[in-house]
Design an enzyme around this catalytic site. Structure first.
Site, PDB file in Angstrom:
ATOM      1  N   LYS A  41      -2.037  -1.539  -4.012  1.00  0.00           N
ATOM      2  CA  LYS A  41      -2.917  -0.364  -3.970  1.00  0.00           C
ATOM      3  C   LYS A  41      -2.091   0.902  -4.013  1.00  0.00           C
ATOM      4  O   LYS A  41      -1.091   0.979  -3.284  1.00  0.00           O
ATOM      5  CB  LYS A  41      -3.697  -0.418  -2.668  1.00  0.00           C
ATOM      6  CG  LYS A  41      -4.626   0.735  -2.423  1.00  0.00           C
ATOM      7  CD  LYS A  41      -5.230   0.629  -1.056  1.00  0.00           C
ATOM      8  CE  LYS A  41      -6.025   1.893  -0.809  1.00  0.00           C
ATOM      9  NZ  LYS A  41      -6.291   2.098   0.585  1.00  0.00           N
TER      10      LYS A  41
ATOM     11  N   SER B 277     -10.031   5.680  -4.960  1.00  0.00           N
ATOM     12  CA  SER B 277     -10.950   6.808  -5.136  1.00  0.00           C
ATOM     13  C   SER B 277     -10.446   7.840  -6.129  1.00  0.00           C
ATOM     14  O   SER B 277     -11.225   8.388  -6.909  1.00  0.00           O
ATOM     15  CB  SER B 277     -11.214   7.456  -3.782  1.00  0.00           C
ATOM     16  OG  SER B 277      -9.995   7.897  -3.192  1.00  0.00           O
TER      17      SER B 277
ATOM     18  N   TYR C  79     -15.041   1.071  -7.249  1.00  0.00           N
ATOM     19  CA  TYR C  79     -16.298   1.813  -7.069  1.00  0.00           C
ATOM     20  C   TYR C  79     -17.192   1.685  -8.295  1.00  0.00           C
ATOM     21  O   TYR C  79     -18.342   2.089  -8.267  1.00  0.00           O
ATOM     22  CB  TYR C  79     -15.989   3.292  -6.773  1.00  0.00           C
ATOM     23  CG  TYR C  79     -15.133   3.452  -5.534  1.00  0.00           C
ATOM     24  CD1 TYR C  79     -15.699   3.379  -4.265  1.00  0.00           C
ATOM     25  CD2 TYR C  79     -13.753   3.623  -5.630  1.00  0.00           C
ATOM     26  CE1 TYR C  79     -14.914   3.480  -3.123  1.00  0.00           C
ATOM     27  CE2 TYR C  79     -12.956   3.734  -4.496  1.00  0.00           C
ATOM     28  CZ  TYR C  79     -13.540   3.663  -3.240  1.00  0.00           C
ATOM     29  OH  TYR C  79     -12.759   3.747  -2.119  1.00  0.00           O
TER      30      TYR C  79
ATOM     31  N   LYS D 122       0.858  -1.190   0.000  1.00  0.00           N
ATOM     32  CA  LYS D 122       0.000   0.000   0.000  1.00  0.00           C
ATOM     33  C   LYS D 122       0.894   1.240   0.000  1.00  0.00           C
ATOM     34  O   LYS D 122       1.681   1.442   0.919  1.00  0.00           O
ATOM     35  CB  LYS D 122      -0.905   0.003   1.219  1.00  0.00           C
ATOM     36  CG  LYS D 122      -1.732   1.280   1.307  1.00  0.00           C
ATOM     37  CD  LYS D 122      -2.837   1.176   2.320  1.00  0.00           C
ATOM     38  CE  LYS D 122      -3.555   2.505   2.437  1.00  0.00           C
ATOM     39  NZ  LYS D 122      -4.649   2.446   3.394  1.00  0.00           N
TER      40      LYS D 122
END
Ligand code: PBG
Length: 336
Positions: free
Chosen positions: A258, A284, A323, A203
């Protein structure tokens, strides 16, 4: 693998591309609704569908609204959600105590979903950033340094609570060293041998998380601070392999890379090196960039959604947090 040198005109690569049926037959990667996990933002209240300005077409949902969504996801063949709670300011503190409150928003959401849809999957985020008054993923010392081992003690309490609520997988996204081992040990000791761990292993300290922090309401708490002392330097990939190796050894069931699209090289190396169940998160900021372009009519919404998700499959992902999950699943249904 040996690539045999071929030449024109004996070989014309366009032959297989000429018709839809032959394009399908030589297709190397496939995207399905079963690959997708929808991250969802959960809010207090009833009948709440609160828009998130930096994430168009995404909402904070109260638990009753979340249950309606899960019914739709199930019908679309989407296997799981990753819930993130929007915690109100009065519940945030320096010690993040609300993170392991039995009646907290996340535990209530897990119980409600599992009661209504026992077979539907939950990957619940384990991290303190929604719960700390400074918005960091751990507790801090007097200089604001994020403390590793004291943070892990709280993560264990949070993870055990979620396991008791029936979460299928906990998903530690905090990047403290050693937290996978500590959580795995706690699960074994408390009889949660079948509760899984989806480790956010590689991450990065990415600026692509901005809209997410708006969504969970931690941007204001974090202010101008960064997460550079625990999340990874975007310049590194060897280090990502070490992170992944450690998390696998510590007992992870999935590892994650990520963000997604800017880190496809990392995803590919991780999958090649370890051949382990690998997740990727289209975060996002990636979503917001695409939605902004869609809104202007600069990019074709339907095509870009599927192309960007297929890229993750090509690079080796087994599971994609996105998303766009609902939109993608509907598009895939139409393609059949
Ligand atoms: C928190 C967490 C973050 C995301 C998932 N879990 C943000 C952060 O680390 O600051 C980002 C997801 C996204 O941007 O969509 N530990």
């Amino acid at each position: 693998m040996q690539i045999i040198p071929t030449h024109y005109p004996e070989t014309r690569k366009r032959r297989n591309r000429r018709q839809e049926f032959s394009r399908r037959l030589v297709r190397e990667s496939h995207l399905s609704a079963h690959d997708l996990v929808l991250p969802v933002f959960v809010a207090e209240g009833k009948g709440v569908r609160e828009p998130i300005p930096s994430m168009p077409n995404t909402f904070r949902l109260s638990i009753d609204e979340l249950l309606k969504l899960v019914a739709e996801l199930r019908d679309l063949g989407i296997p799981a959600i990753a819930p993130f709670p929007h915690i109100t300011q009065d519940k945030k503190s320096l010690d993040a105590a609300y993170a392991y409150d039995e009646n907290g928003l996340a535990p209530r959401a897990i119980r409600a979903v599992k009661e209504a849809f026992p077979d539907f999957g939950i990957f619940i985020d384990v991290a303190l950033d929604p719960y700390t008054s400074h918005g960091q993923d751990g507790v801090v010392d007097d200089n604001g340094y994020i403390l590793n081992d004291p943070t892990i003690e709280i993560l264990i309490k949070q993870a055990l609570l979620y396991a008791r609520c029936g979460a299928d997988y906990v998903a530690p996204s905090d990047m403290m060293d050693g937290r996978i081992k500590a959580i795995r040990q706690a699960f074994e000791e408390h009889g949660f041998v079948n509760t899984g761990i989806m480790a956010y292993s590689a991450k990065y300290a990415s600026s692509y998380y901005g809209p997410f922090r708006d969504a969970i309401g931690s941007s204001g708490n974090l202010g101008k601070a960064d997460k550079y002392t625990y999340q990874m330097d975007p310049a590194n990939t060897n280090e990502a392999l070490h992170e992944v190796a450690m998390d696998i050894a510590e007992g992870a069931d999935f590892v994650m890379v990520k963000p997604g699209m800017p880190y496809l090289d990392v995803l590919q190396r991780v999958k090649e090196q370890f051949a382990f169940p690998t997740a990727v998160y289209q975060v996002s900021g990636e979503y917001a960039m695409q939605e902004a372009a869609f809104a202007h009519g600069w990019l074709d919404r339907n095509k870009i959604i599927l192309e960007s998700l297929l890229a993750f499959k090509r690079a080796g992902a087994d599971m994609i947090f996105t998303y766009h999950a609902v939109a993608a699943a509907k598009l895939l249904q139409q393609q059949k």
